[in-house]
Design an enzyme around this catalytic site. Structure first.
Site, PDB file in Angstrom:
ATOM      1  N   CYS A  85       8.536 -34.787  72.738  1.00 26.80           N
ATOM      2  CA  CYS A  85       9.318 -33.980  71.451  1.00 26.80           C
ATOM      3  C   CYS A  85      10.656 -34.886  70.852  1.00 26.80           C
ATOM      4  O   CYS A  85      10.460 -36.302  71.220  1.00 26.80           O
ATOM      5  CB  CYS A  85       9.416 -32.880  71.754  1.00 26.80           C
ATOM      6  SG  CYS A  85       9.789 -31.508  70.943  1.00 26.80           S
ATOM      7  N   HIS A 181       3.647 -31.200  73.138  1.00 25.73           N
ATOM      8  CA  HIS A 181       4.061 -31.050  74.509  1.00 25.73           C
ATOM      9  C   HIS A 181       2.756 -30.947  75.556  1.00 25.73           C
ATOM     10  O   HIS A 181       1.947 -29.873  75.547  1.00 25.73           O
ATOM     11  CB  HIS A 181       4.803 -29.363  74.442  1.00 25.73           C
ATOM     12  CG  HIS A 181       5.958 -29.321  73.611  1.00 25.73           C
ATOM     13  ND1 HIS A 181       7.262 -29.596  75.214  1.00 25.73           N
ATOM     14  CD2 HIS A 181       6.738 -29.313  72.889  1.00 25.73           C
ATOM     15  CE1 HIS A 181       8.321 -29.624  73.848  1.00 25.73           C
ATOM     16  NE2 HIS A 181       7.461 -29.760  72.353  1.00 25.73           N
ATOM     17  N   GLU A 183       2.521 -30.998  77.988  1.00 25.12           N
ATOM     18  CA  GLU A 183       2.683 -30.484  79.927  1.00 25.12           C
ATOM     19  C   GLU A 183       2.515 -28.703  79.537  1.00 25.12           C
ATOM     20  O   GLU A 183       1.960 -28.014  80.677  1.00 25.12           O
ATOM     21  CB  GLU A 183       3.766 -30.222  80.009  1.00 25.12           C
ATOM     22  CG  GLU A 183       5.305 -29.198  79.270  1.00 25.12           C
ATOM     23  CD  GLU A 183       6.379 -30.514  77.839  1.00 25.12           C
ATOM     24  OE1 GLU A 183       6.908 -30.264  76.786  1.00 25.12           O
ATOM     25  OE2 GLU A 183       5.167 -31.472  77.635  1.00 25.12           O
TER      26      GLU A 183
END
Length: 525
Positions: A85, A181, A183
């Site tokens: 990002c 993202h 994660e």
């Protein structure tokens, strides 16, 4: 014994709410990592000697003056780099690309990227296939700005309908950028992407495992402490319990645990702690019954913040008194965990606001002259629990819902009295027992009962009674930063209410809290 810190990833934090999640995912893969602020020096990075670097997300705009940048050394260190990002945007800008400010064109939430070019990062990963035969991946976006031109030497690996460079790569230098993202769980294959980066691209070995962590911790404790004695404040919570078990394994009887019963614990909790750690595991425990001392100190005090401070202050006084009795103790053990370390390190920016003061042993007197032992300071909470299981602690204890440091002191609204605590203990025990019976306990993130210092009219048989009110609270959350109230079945709530009112003399009404966070906090005080 394998060196669990030999292979490691450095994560540079630019302020994203997801940054700790990146670190937890890398650890879950089996690779050690540390999370540092973005403005670290070249010398610090060289000293850490990472096998790879991740540039995390952040709330700033790369197009703004004086917005954070990665240290130039990151791109000259000769190790793979992954920008996520904001991390991708600053990588692009710093290496000669161009980022433009998003004006009404940002992507927030679910998106689907189409893989245009093969990349080690996305090797053998797909959620679907496009009409043109290219892999599609479901991802989670949260960005306003976007990369307009990628740097020289990079190729566009993936795009969305509105983001022309959703992922980019320079395979020669092993530099990668993703606008989404990986994660978060909403990016379905995100963990596999991080596995590719850590294990395949950075060539790290997955040796960060509970058994290895325990071996390493025990070895380090033996070296640090030698033949000295250690004192530990044992609360019966997850962190102090795991510290106690690690130290007991490392130094045996040279550990003295001080368990302070402040009268603000759950039903039978003091007995359970003494039975488990004293009788079952054979630890050396000093049991201090200080209920009256805590209640006397809080007499007449209704302010939540003041109550927290009083509870913390009295605990420190008692612990100081007990530590002086352990004349041979040279070390103080604490259950500091990695998020505490990150929070302390990050506070230098001045951007964090105190919502509630934290109850910790950190306020112990300076004149104690004890060295500090913090065997969990590298670990996240989920890792602490896994280690606890490996050390033989029961699952039910390790995976209990969070309980505040000040205990019932902040679950009795207003002034805390023994009568209120006793009633609350009984009501809370019924609620938790029924949650277990209905197999709902582990389906909610946290559940507890709050005592309200208001009386309400009730009817029992032919008589009226004028007794106290309690509120049940149950929430569902992933990170405790935001939470939804749990939609527990009406018949279940009815059963809990009936039991509390019929079995506890002194409570006439039960209500259920349906407030989310925000605007409410999870705890009432």
């Amino acid at each position: 014994m394998s060196n669990i810190h030999e292979h490691k990833i450095l994560i540079l934090d630019f302020g994203s709410q997801y940054t700790q999640l990146i670190a937890r995912r890398i650890r879950e893969i089996g690779v050690y990592c540390e999370l540092w602020a973005w403005d670290v020096s070249e010398a610090q990075i060289k000293g850490f000697a990472p096998n790879g670097i991740i540039l995390a997300g952040g709330p700033e705009s790369v197009t703004a003056d004086e917005s954070p940048r990665a240290p130039e050394y990151v791109f000259n260190a000769g190790v793979p780099v992954l920008g996520i990002c904001y991390g991708m945007q600053t990588m692009s800008e710093q290496l000669g690309g161009k980022v433009i400010e998003g004006i009404g064109e940002g992507e927030f939430g679910y998106a689907q990227i189409e893989i245009q070019e093969p990349s080690e990062l996305f090797k053998s990963i797909e959620d679907a296939i496009s009409e043109s035969g290219k892999p599609l991946l479901d991802v989670w976006m949260s960005h306003g700005d976007k990369v307009l031109d990628i740097p020289e030497g990079f190729v566009t690996v993936a795009n969305t309908e509105t983001c022309p460079h959703a992922a980019m790569a320079n395979e020669d230098k092993k530099f990668y950028g993703v606008q989404f993202h990986p994660e978060v769980t909403h990016t379905r294959q995100g963990k596999r992407m991080l596995e590719h980066f850590a294990l395949d691209i950075c060539e790290c070995e997955a040796n960060w495992k509970p058994t290895s962590i325990i071996e390493d911790a025990v070895e380090r404790l033996k070296k640090q402490i030698g033949d000295d004695e250690v004192i530990l404040g044992l609360s019966g919570g997850v962190d102090s319990s795991v510290v106690a078990m690690l130290l007991h394994r490392a130094i045996g009887d040279k550990l003295t645990c001080v368990f302070v019963d402040n009268g603000l614990l759950r039903l039978n909790e003091a007995d359970q702690v003494m039975d488990m750690f004293g009788d079952h595991f054979g630890l050396n425990i000093v049991h201090v019954n200080a209920e009256n001392r805590f209640l006397d100190a809080m007499k007449g005090e209704a302010d939540p913040e003041a109550k927290r401070k009083i509870i913390g202050h009295v605990f420190v006084e008692i612990f100081d008194e007990e530590s002086k009795k352990c004349k041979n103790a040279k070390w103080l053990a604490q259950g500091t965990i990695y998020p505490d370390v990150i929070e302390s390190a990050g506070s230098a920016t001045g951007k964090a606001h105190v919502i509630k003061s934290h109850h910790n042993v950190g306020g112990l007197p300076d004149d104690m002259e004890l060295g500090l032992v913090e065997p969990l300071r590298e670990l996240f909470k989920d890792e602490v629990r896994k280690i606890g299981l490996e050390l033989g602690l029961p699952y039910d204890m390790l995976y209990r819902h969070p309980f505040p440091g000040p205990g019932l002191g902040v679950r009795v609204l207003g002034e805390v009295k023994k009568e209120y605590c006793d009633l609350l203990r009984l009501a809370d025990a019924i609620f938790i027992e029924e949650l277990h019976k209905a197999e709902l306990y582990h389906k909610v993130s946290q559940a507890f009962t709050v005592f309200l210092p208001v009386r309400s009219v009730g009817v029992m048989g032919d008589g009226r009674k004028y007794d106290w009110v309690v509120s049940l609270r149950a929430v569902e959350t992933i990170d405790f930063m935001t939470a939804h109230w749990a939609h527990l079945p009406y018949d279940f709530l009815g059963r809990v209410s009936n039991r509390i009112i019929n079995e506890i003399d002194g409570i006439s009404r039960v209500v259920y809290d349906i407030s989310g966070k925000p605007p409410a906090t999870i705890e009432w005080e």
